[in-house]
Write a protein that holds these residues in place. Sequence first.
Motif, PDB file in Angstrom:
ATOM      1  N   CYS A  68       0.642  -1.357   0.019  1.00  0.00           N
ATOM      2  CA  CYS A  68       0.156   0.022   0.070  1.00  0.00           C
ATOM      3  C   CYS A  68       1.021   1.383   0.075  1.00  0.00           C
ATOM      4  CB  CYS A  68      -0.921   0.022   1.160  1.00  0.00           C
ATOM      5  SG  CYS A  68       0.050   0.516   2.710  1.00  0.00           S
ATOM      6  N   THR A  70       0.573   4.096   1.532  1.00  0.00           N
ATOM      7  CA  THR A  70       0.789   4.698   2.923  1.00  0.00           C
ATOM      8  C   THR A  70       2.075   3.963   3.545  1.00  0.00           C
ATOM      9  OG1 THR A  70      -1.516   4.835   3.389  1.00  0.00           O
ATOM     10  CG2 THR A  70      -0.058   4.708   5.096  1.00  0.00           C
ATOM     11  N   LEU A  71       2.366   2.695   3.404  1.00  0.00           N
ATOM     12  CA  LEU A  71       3.475   2.163   3.994  1.00  0.00           C
ATOM     13  C   LEU A  71       4.928   2.780   3.331  1.00  0.00           C
ATOM     14  CD1 LEU A  71       2.328  -1.317   5.192  1.00  0.00           C
ATOM     15  CD2 LEU A  71       2.692   0.810   6.487  1.00  0.00           C
ATOM     16  N   LEU A  94      -1.720  -5.140  12.127  1.00  0.00           N
ATOM     17  CA  LEU A  94      -3.291  -5.431  11.737  1.00  0.00           C
ATOM     18  C   LEU A  94      -3.426  -5.729  10.143  1.00  0.00           C
ATOM     19  CD1 LEU A  94      -4.369  -2.563  10.595  1.00  0.00           C
ATOM     20  CD2 LEU A  94      -4.628  -1.828  13.108  1.00  0.00           C
ATOM     21  N   CYS A  95      -2.511  -5.892   9.559  1.00  0.00           N
ATOM     22  CA  CYS A  95      -2.529  -6.095   8.027  1.00  0.00           C
ATOM     23  C   CYS A  95      -1.421  -6.760   7.586  1.00  0.00           C
ATOM     24  CB  CYS A  95      -2.989  -4.907   7.419  1.00  0.00           C
ATOM     25  SG  CYS A  95      -1.594  -3.795   7.269  1.00  0.00           S
ATOM     26  N   ASN A 234     -10.146   4.921   3.898  1.00  0.00           N
ATOM     27  CA  ASN A 234      -8.931   4.587   5.012  1.00  0.00           C
ATOM     28  C   ASN A 234      -7.884   5.396   4.955  1.00  0.00           C
ATOM     29  OD1 ASN A 234      -7.954   3.610   2.669  1.00  0.00           O
ATOM     30  ND2 ASN A 234      -6.988   1.654   3.567  1.00  0.00           N
ATOM     31  N   GLU A 319      -7.492   2.795  -0.130  1.00  0.00           N
ATOM     32  CA  GLU A 319      -6.162   2.620  -0.668  1.00  0.00           C
ATOM     33  C   GLU A 319      -5.759   1.566  -1.464  1.00  0.00           C
ATOM     34  OE1 GLU A 319      -2.325   3.921   1.489  1.00  0.00           O
ATOM     35  OE2 GLU A 319      -3.805   4.892   0.511  1.00  0.00           O
ATOM     36  N   TYR A 321      -4.015  -1.918  -2.585  1.00  0.00           N
ATOM     37  CA  TYR A 321      -3.353  -2.857  -1.974  1.00  0.00           C
ATOM     38  C   TYR A 321      -3.563  -3.108  -0.604  1.00  0.00           C
ATOM     39  CZ  TYR A 321      -0.835  -2.622  -6.453  1.00  0.00           C
ATOM     40  OH  TYR A 321      -0.456  -2.497  -7.732  1.00  0.00           O
ATOM     41  N   CYS A 322      -5.003  -2.388  -0.137  1.00  0.00           N
ATOM     42  CA  CYS A 322      -4.990  -2.751   1.070  1.00  0.00           C
ATOM     43  C   CYS A 322      -6.068  -3.928   1.653  1.00  0.00           C
ATOM     44  CB  CYS A 322      -5.871  -1.379   1.771  1.00  0.00           C
ATOM     45  SG  CYS A 322      -6.210  -1.445   3.615  1.00  0.00           S
ATOM     46  N   ASP A 323      -5.466  -4.823   1.962  1.00  0.00           N
ATOM     47  CA  ASP A 323      -5.998  -5.982   2.164  1.00  0.00           C
ATOM     48  C   ASP A 323      -7.300  -6.350   2.881  1.00  0.00           C
ATOM     49  OD1 ASP A 323      -4.404  -7.846   0.510  1.00  0.00           O
ATOM     50  OD2 ASP A 323      -2.970  -7.473   1.916  1.00  0.00           O
ATOM     51  N   PRO A 324      -7.185  -5.681   4.094  1.00  0.00           N
ATOM     52  CA  PRO A 324      -8.564  -5.626   4.841  1.00  0.00           C
ATOM     53  C   PRO A 324      -9.924  -5.293   4.215  1.00  0.00           C
ATOM     54  CG  PRO A 324      -6.686  -4.994   6.168  1.00  0.00           C
ATOM     55  CD  PRO A 324      -6.477  -4.897   4.882  1.00  0.00           C
TER      56      PRO A 324
END
Lengths: 369, 405
Positions: A68, A70-71, A94-95, A234, A319, A321-324
């Motif tokens: 993602c 963000t990271l 958490l992900c 998110n 976002e 590639y944000c799996d949750p």
Amino acid sequence: MISEFKKIYEQRADIANEWKKQNGKVVGCFNAMTPQEMIHAAGALPVLIQDVGMDITEARRYLPEFLCPTLKDCLAQAMDGKLSYIDGIIMSHLCEGMRGFYGVWEKNAGLSDPLLIQVPATSEESALTFYIEECRKLKRYLEELTGNQITDEALKKSIAIYNENRALINKLYELRKPSQNRIKGSEIVSVLNAGLIMPKEKHNEMLKKFIAEKTAEPVQETAEDSLTFYLISNELFEAETIMSTIEALGSTVVSDNLAYGLRYSMEPVAMNGDPMLSLADHYLNKIPCPGKFRSDVLVNKLTDSIKELKCNGAIWSVEKYCDPYIFEFPIFQQSMKENGIPLLKIEAEDVSNSGRLKTKIEAFAEMLS
Amino acid sequence: MKGRDYFKELRKEFRTAYNKELADTSSNRKPIAHITGFMPSEVFVAMDIIPFYPETYATMACAFRAADELCLAAEEAGISRDACAFSTVALGSMHTGKGPYGGVPKPDLLLSSAYTCGIHVPWWEVMEDFYKVPHFIMDGPVLAGAPTKQDIAFFVAETKKMISFLEEQTGKKLDMDRLKKCVELSGTASEYFADLIELRKNRPNPISTRQIVGDMYHITSLPGTEETTQFYKELYEDTLERVEKGLGVGYEEKFRLIWDNIPIWHDLDLIDYFEKQGMIFVYETYFTAYWAKKFMTDDIFESLALKYLTSWTNTRLPHKIKIMRDVVRDFQIDGVAVFENKGCRAYSTGQLDVAATLNDEFGTPYLAMTGNMADPGGHDAEGVRHKVDAFKELLESHAAAKTNA
Ligand code: SF4
Ligand code: SF4
């Protein structure tokens, strides 16, 4: 007053450095599942590390393209020296993005070693027992970092300050409801952003003033063709862009599921009993985070809110590639279909292209009018 | 020596019997539970429940060239192709009923795990929404280092909770003696597998990656049975014989490589492409961190915790680097093929750091390739092969420089 909140966020490095001179340590956190009350009780300033729109070329050398943004942005900030004011780092797992990121950060961020806090996926006894132990680990880490003992008294005091913050944010969301329409969604984002990097006591003071000002204003009339939306997002940075675009088109985003908005504020931390246990229980059971909560429960909650607010439509912007959220989407989509609620999905590429974003929202609004 | 065909035949028999059980519609059929590859399957074997793995099914769909169509179907149902590619393939089959062996079978129970990969729980929730059958979530720790007492206690408590769930759902009690036997058999099978991997330290490497990829089927599907354990015993003995006879994989062994990540299931020929040019794979992080390992202690629950918690995706970067340093030395590695796998973020994040560290410390060259383990959409087979060619040149010049030095 919004400009004041915005200015604070822009000057976050100065604020942190000032804090260091006067008070002590600054502790960076990666997401809303970090019990910031504990950092506060240790006398340190918790600050959220989040996407600020950096050039991520350097960070890409260590992180895959399909992680993602963000990271990648957070690592880029660290590698660029933008986070040099940070003394300690807490990463709550958490992900899946976070899983491998932890080690890459440790090796390349050039900051002190982070503490990884594991957040169980369930909330029954075995999970709670485990999580309480993780909270104790966090306590030891903070005590060592700051040299301050986290007493029960201090923790209770911090919880009370954070609970006050929660109550004030709830009020903001009340003022945003269509019946009041005294505050815009994009304004709330600015208010929340400031709260994520400044001392909570000061944020509470500013919030009280802001709420008083807004309450004194007359209820805003809305144009007849104005539409109301619920936003699932998110990322504060993206949410603000989307909300501003919608507002500029004469419609409103009446609520959202932002991690630091209602999701964080809807329930106070219990004030009775052992404060550490209350905190552990709160973070494990009371925060409906998609990384940890069951999708059907979350989707039902979202659907209920959207129906209660009588929104004209829902907007999903998450976002890449944000799996949750990737897995929550099909369940949410199904629920919207079953409840006859129109849904617009906005992709990351749309958010970064203002013309495209506007066209997409206009087309959606047209379909609804 | 039994030879490759012998094991291929055993695999075929095993798969036929396993699929027959899954397809059984008789009134006294065994219940089917869709579980993740990181849950203690030994418990299911001991309780006569058929464990079915959507991940393994996805690899089958790749072999049957059905993955692309299934990913498209998943996308139409709202599942982004940015998700774990095993999930998109398997969910595509769930939605359409298409795919090998008549599609993913309908489960009686769903059980997901949260510790080795956080994708499983939300993925299983999508299945729960579709099949409307009970779903148990097995929680557990995401390791911050080697498993601690606290980590093991959490896993054991969760395993026991899972057993209660299964007893409740099936109305049958777990026979502890049978579980003990299953765990012991599983431990022995994994030990044979681990010893077999050790044999690959020999020059030439006695068993190819391509063969092991196929030979994993028993241990990933039904560990804890006599048949599985016997399979790995024989495979180990056969490989030992190959070592004694100095037999390699059929190609000249010029360079010895590591494959880092899950194989590209829809393009396994890529392995041959490397090997035909003398670049032989002798180590994969995939096999050792999941199945080929020694985990038995006196306590069966602790043994299961050690087996299932210490997977590669649940291993922290410094520990991975430590393992890989040893591998480079012990397996006499000349290069690393880093497969940056879009289909699995959990596996891929941190890989570049491991490779860069090995490069810094030992000068080991590495090749970074991006692709997807199970979703063939947009796979640039030709482009990857060009990279492999260039890598060979790099290995050659590296070797020449070493000789000259
Ligand atoms: S929750 Fe999503 S956006 Fe946040 S760090 Fe994880 S993958 Fe990135
Ligand atoms: S993301 Fe990776 S570890 Fe997770 S389920 Fe998919 S393949 Fe397995």
